[in-house]
Scaffold this active site. Structure first.
Site, mmCIF file in Angstrom:
data_model
loop_
_atom_site.group_PDB
_atom_site.id
_atom_site.type_symbol
_atom_site.label_atom_id
_atom_site.label_comp_id
_atom_site.label_asym_id
_atom_site.label_seq_id
_atom_site.Cartn_x
_atom_site.Cartn_y
_atom_site.Cartn_z
ATOM 1 N N ARG A 194 85.149 65.194 13.860
ATOM 2 C CA ARG A 194 83.861 64.897 15.138
ATOM 3 C C ARG A 194 83.763 63.614 15.258
ATOM 4 N NH1 ARG A 194 80.172 65.595 10.121
ATOM 5 N NH2 ARG A 194 80.589 63.266 10.331
ATOM 6 N N TYR B 15 65.682 62.686 36.858
ATOM 7 C CA TYR B 15 66.486 64.282 36.656
ATOM 8 C C TYR B 15 65.404 65.780 35.864
ATOM 9 C CZ TYR B 15 70.058 67.468 35.593
ATOM 10 O OH TYR B 15 70.499 68.814 34.994
ATOM 11 N N ASP C 256 71.350 56.101 34.367
ATOM 12 C CA ASP C 256 71.866 56.900 34.715
ATOM 13 C C ASP C 256 72.656 57.195 35.646
ATOM 14 O OD1 ASP C 256 72.857 60.135 35.841
ATOM 15 O OD2 ASP C 256 71.214 61.025 34.751
ATOM 16 N N LYS D 200 79.241 66.800 37.034
ATOM 17 C CA LYS D 200 78.997 67.166 38.616
ATOM 18 C C LYS D 200 80.105 65.728 39.386
ATOM 19 C CE LYS D 200 75.326 68.099 37.209
ATOM 20 N NZ LYS D 200 74.353 67.238 36.446
#
Ligand SMILES: *Cc1c(COP(=O)(O)O)cnc(C)c1O
Length: 394
Positions: free
Chosen positions: A56, A110, A183, A208
């Site tokens: 983790r 977005y 972003d 992306k």
């Protein structure tokens, strides 16, 4: 080293005592680690010694990916997350740890980011305020009035491809001591590196351009020196970490990212100038357009001749059925919901990325029912143009 060289070399080929080193970082699947000496494990737990403890917290594979992403963006460190949305969530939560629970965000972002702010953060007691980030006075007024604990914006804004004044907004954010979260998915570190302008954190959907092959979901936060440790601590608790297999794929993609992006940007210029004169096209949205409303910001912030590889356009007289007809007629261009891949893709914002907004809300934001968004790929520009031409005539 230049971006192209960093993309190929950073993170890989850590020399080991064994004398041999794999040329690419392996996929480390172990969920926990042992040491020759308990003293060492204790030091790693205390973070007095680098090393691995538990999945983790990260793996050697995620460490390698984080190193290359951080090198591309020029931060103090990066965190790989299970998706772009997980990365944004981590960045906003990190900023708000010890600050006023008020977020100032761009009106147009977005779709899922708007959804997360309104449907996740607001119900959790965070005040969310929106402003038009293309209007610096409005941003300044909103900062003064609401004293946000975090500011959220995009470098190239989805889907109308506006380019806000990142440098000036970062300055305002720093003066107000509000960390700026950017972003940078659309611009990529090839076009802009937000931390160099004073942003606190730069966020990517690795899904992306950086991965670029349509085969992996992932995200990353690149943070400045103030935020990297709080970000890592939060991640150790929450575990929105990216699995080792996805880390490997993202890293494999990143090696060719600058090469792909150069080609995609060049193709986008050709496709956009062809679309601009097409009789079936009402209007194009592309940062190279000399009439672009943010021409000054574009000139100041983007490298010369590179405008990104996203092109949006409105089809003359088309309604929803007309856009469906156009997208059904595509033979090579992929009518899929994503962007940044090697193949050219077309998306219908009103149906996909901005579906959750009411038609009135979309209209106010300028997202019309005849708007489509193109993510230009690496194919031959002639073939992209021929396919679009055929479909526009269908
Ligand atoms: C895709 C995307 C996201 C979300 O990323 P996921 O990897 O799909 O979670 C966030 N911001 C922008 C600009 C995007 O294009």
């Amino acid at each position: 080293m230049k971006l192209n060289s960093r993309a190929v070399h950073s993170g890989d080929r850590k020399r080991s005592a064994s004398g041999w080193t794999p040329v690419t970082t392996p996929i480390h699947l172990a969920s926990s680690y042992i040491y020759n000496d308990m003293e060492d494990l204790d030091k790693v737990f205390a973070r007095e010694m680098p090393g691995q403890v538990y999945g983790r917290y990260g793996t050697p594979t995620s460490d390698a990916l984080e190193e290359v992403v951080n090198e591309l963006e020029g931060g103090a460190g990066a965190l790989a997350c299970s998706s772009g949305m997980a990365a944004l969530h981590m960045a906003i939560n990190t900023a708000l740890i010890d600050r006023r629970r008020v977020v100032l965000a761009g009106k147009l972002l977005y779709g899922a980011t708007l959804g997360m702010l309104m449907k996740v953060f607001e119900p959790a007691g965070v005040e969310v305020v929106f402003a038009d980030f293309d209007d610096e006075n409005e941003v300044a007024a909103a900062i003064a009035e609401h004293r946000p604990g975090a500011i959220v914006m995009e470098t190239i804004v989805n889907p109308l491809l506006r380019v806000p004044a990142l440098d000036r907004i970062a300055k305002m954010a720093n003066e107000a001591k509000a960390p700026l979260i950017v972003d940078n998915t659309f611009a990529t570190p090839m076009l802009m590196r937000p931390l160099q302008h004073g942003a606190a954190m730069s966020v990517h959907s690795l899904t992306k351009y950086l991965s670029g092959h349509g085969d992996v979901l992932g995200g990353a936060v690149v943070a400045d020196a103030e935020h990297i440790e709080p970000l890592r601590n939060l991640s150790r608790t929450l575990g929105f970490t990216l699995g080792p297999f996805e880390c490997y794929l993202a890293m494999r993609g990143i090696k060719t990212f600058p090469l792909r992006m150069e080609r995609q940007c060049a193709n986008a210029c050709r496709v956009a100038s062809w679309l601009a004169t097409h009789p079936a096209v009402d209007r194009i949205y592309f940062p190279a357009d000399p009439k672009h409303p943010d021409a000054d910001n574009i000139k100041r912030l983007l490298p010369a001749g590179i405008y990104g590889a996203m092109v949006s356009f409105e089809v003359k007289g088309a309604d929803r059925a007309g856009i469906f007809r156009l997208m059904n007629a595509l033979q090579m261009v992929v009518p899929a919901t994503s962007l940044g891949d090697v193949h050219t893709m077309m998306l219908y914002p009103a149906m996909a990325s901005h579906r959750e907004l009411s038609p009135k809300h979309r209209e106010r934001l300028g997202i019309r029912d005849n708007l489509v968004r193109l993510s230009v790929g690496i194919e031959a520009a002639e073939d992209i143009i021929a396919d679009l031409d055929r479909a526009l005539k269908a």
